[in-house]
Design an enzyme around this catalytic site. Structure first.
Site, PDB file in Angstrom:
ATOM      1  N   THR A  92     114.478  50.048  53.171  1.00 16.78           N
ATOM      2  CA  THR A  92     115.882  49.857  53.584  1.00 16.78           C
ATOM      3  C   THR A  92     116.636  49.220  52.422  1.00 16.78           C
ATOM      4  O   THR A  92     116.053  48.470  51.643  1.00 16.78           O
ATOM      5  CB  THR A  92     115.914  48.932  54.819  1.00 16.78           C
ATOM      6  OG1 THR A  92     115.441  49.669  55.937  1.00 16.78           O
ATOM      7  CG2 THR A  92     117.298  48.396  55.121  1.00 16.78           C
ATOM      8  N   ASP A 114     117.809  46.779  63.300  1.00 20.24           N
ATOM      9  CA  ASP A 114     118.745  45.682  63.042  1.00 20.24           C
ATOM     10  C   ASP A 114     119.827  46.031  62.031  1.00 20.24           C
ATOM     11  O   ASP A 114     120.896  45.411  62.022  1.00 20.24           O
ATOM     12  CB  ASP A 114     117.973  44.465  62.516  1.00 20.24           C
ATOM     13  CG  ASP A 114     117.227  44.802  61.224  1.00 20.24           C
ATOM     14  OD1 ASP A 114     116.513  45.835  61.204  1.00 20.24           O
ATOM     15  OD2 ASP A 114     117.375  44.070  60.235  1.00 20.24           O
ATOM     16  N   THR A 156     115.954  43.046  55.820  1.00 24.46           N
ATOM     17  CA  THR A 156     115.066  44.199  55.821  1.00 24.46           C
ATOM     18  C   THR A 156     113.731  43.783  56.425  1.00 24.46           C
ATOM     19  O   THR A 156     113.227  42.700  56.120  1.00 24.46           O
ATOM     20  CB  THR A 156     114.822  44.768  54.414  1.00 24.46           C
ATOM     21  OG1 THR A 156     113.739  45.709  54.493  1.00 24.46           O
ATOM     22  CG2 THR A 156     114.463  43.698  53.392  1.00 24.46           C
TER      23      THR A 156
HETATM   24  N1  ASP Z   1     114.986  46.828  59.284  1.00 25.58           N
HETATM   25  C1  ASP Z   1     114.887  48.255  59.294  1.00 25.58           C
HETATM   26  C2  ASP Z   1     114.769  48.740  60.719  1.00 25.58           C
HETATM   27  O1  ASP Z   1     114.098  48.107  61.500  1.00 25.58           O
HETATM   28  C3  ASP Z   1     113.735  48.770  58.517  1.00 25.58           C
HETATM   29  C4  ASP Z   1     113.594  48.215  57.106  1.00 25.58           C
HETATM   30  O2  ASP Z   1     114.093  47.155  56.806  1.00 25.58           O
HETATM   31  O3  ASP Z   1     112.970  48.894  56.254  1.00 25.58           O
HETATM   32  O4  ASP Z   1     115.310  49.779  61.019  1.00 25.58           O
END
Ligand code: ASP
Length: 326
Positions: free
Chosen positions: A190, A221, A240
């Site tokens: 992300t 999130d 993230t």
């Molecule tokens: N936080 C992101 C989600 O849960 C995923 C990520 O941070 O890579 O969609």
């Protein structure tokens, strides 16, 4: 607070404090999982994102424009789980989420589960600037995109990469072996940015493909203001990690609340939320954060987090693992 620039009082960006911090996601499993060649390519794209954002700030532009510019570069890079290179969901499709927030006005925009928008961060900004809403999802967000000539559309296959497809196959194999559905630990890459501009204003943005093998229209999130993204007049955050925990812990807003109400430093606030609250709940991930003085924090409780920064003194770097120089 006498050394803090008051909004609008700085004529020249060169005399003001500017700062930028970006991430390309937590969840890097180990050093062995990244070849030296890939690391060079990933850090090169982090550097390009820093260049894009910092150029805006150095020429007197806004934090909002800086985070937008940095995130667009990361979305366009196939190395990160946002825009091109987004993960696949359980049906082998991509559903992209993004959000943006401007601190001193508390304006915010977000989109979730979009499938044909090349740069979801630009659509989230359009929601903020050209609609009366904060968050649009799925077919409605696409319909809103139809009304915006400045929002570039692509075929859903544009987001495909072999690497992400392999990750879906691995997740499916794990699921079969464990005889249970899993998205655990399957987030990587992300992207996000937080900036302080020469007027003392802060903005934050986050963009993601979500978690590999997600299903049922799952939204994490990243597009949720206060969870994955938040900015106010003192503090900005992009998160993230395992999104369900970041939503439940309202991570981004908790970090800024600690700065606002308790007077915590940005380093302590971000550290305590990521290593304390999130870890205690059983979640993992990281965050980037900065304050109005340009102090930067980049904590993570995963083995690594792709990140880059330019501090007010001009010092700059990129890193992946904990001991990489930041
Ligand atoms: N936080 C992101 C989600 O849960 C995923 C990520 O941070 O890579 O969609």
């Amino acid at each position: 607070m006498s050394d803090v620039p008051t909004p609008g009082t700085h004529a020249s960006a060169s005399e003001a404090r500017i700062a930028l911090v970006i991430h390309g996601g937590a969840g890097v499993s180990s050093r062995a999982s990244i070849s030296a060649e890939d690391e060079v390519a990933i850090r090169h794209d982090l550097d390009r994102a820093l260049d894009a954002g910092h150029q805006v700030l150095a020429s007197g532009g806004s934090a909002l424009d800086a985070v937008t510019a940095a995130v667009v570069v990361l979305e366009d890079s196939p190395w990160f789980n946002a825009g091109k290179g987004s993960v696949f969901d359980a049906e082998g499709r991509h559903e992209l989420d993004a959000s943006i927030m401007e601190g001193h006005t508390r304006r915010a925009g977000a989109v979730a589960a979009v499938t044909t928008v090349k740069n979801p961060v630009l659509l989230s900004r359009a929601v903020m600037e050209h609609s009366e809403h904060v968050m649009l999802v799925s077919a409605g967000a696409e319909k809103f995109a139809d009304t915006r000539a400045d929002i570039q559309r692509v075929a859903p296959t544009y987001f495909d990469t072999d690497r992400r497809w392999q990750q879906l196959l691995d997740a499916r194999a794990l699921e079969t072996a464990q005889a249970t559905h899993t998205v655990q630990g399957t987030y990587f890459g992300t992207v996000g940015a937080v900036a302080l501009d020469g007027h003392g204003n802060i903005a934050a943005a986050t963009s993601t493909g979500g978690m590999t093998n997600k299903r049922y229209g799952r939204v994490g999130d990243s597009p949720i203001i206060g969870a994955g993204t938040y900015a106010d007049e003192r503090c900005g955050v992009s998160g993230t990690g395992w999104g369900e925990f970041f939503i439940r812990a309202v991570v981004a807003q908790d970090i800024c609340a600690r700065v606002a109400y308790r007077g915590d430093t940005i380093e302590k606030a971000a550290h305590d939320v990521i290593h304390g609250v999130v870890a205690t709940m059983g979640g993992d991930g990281g965050a980037i954060a900065l304050d109005r003085q340009g102090n930067i924090a980049m904590p993570f409780n995963t083995p690594g987090m792709y990140r880059g920064w330019v501090r007010p003194d001009g010092s700059r770097g990129t890193a992946i693992f904990p001991d990489s120089g930041d």
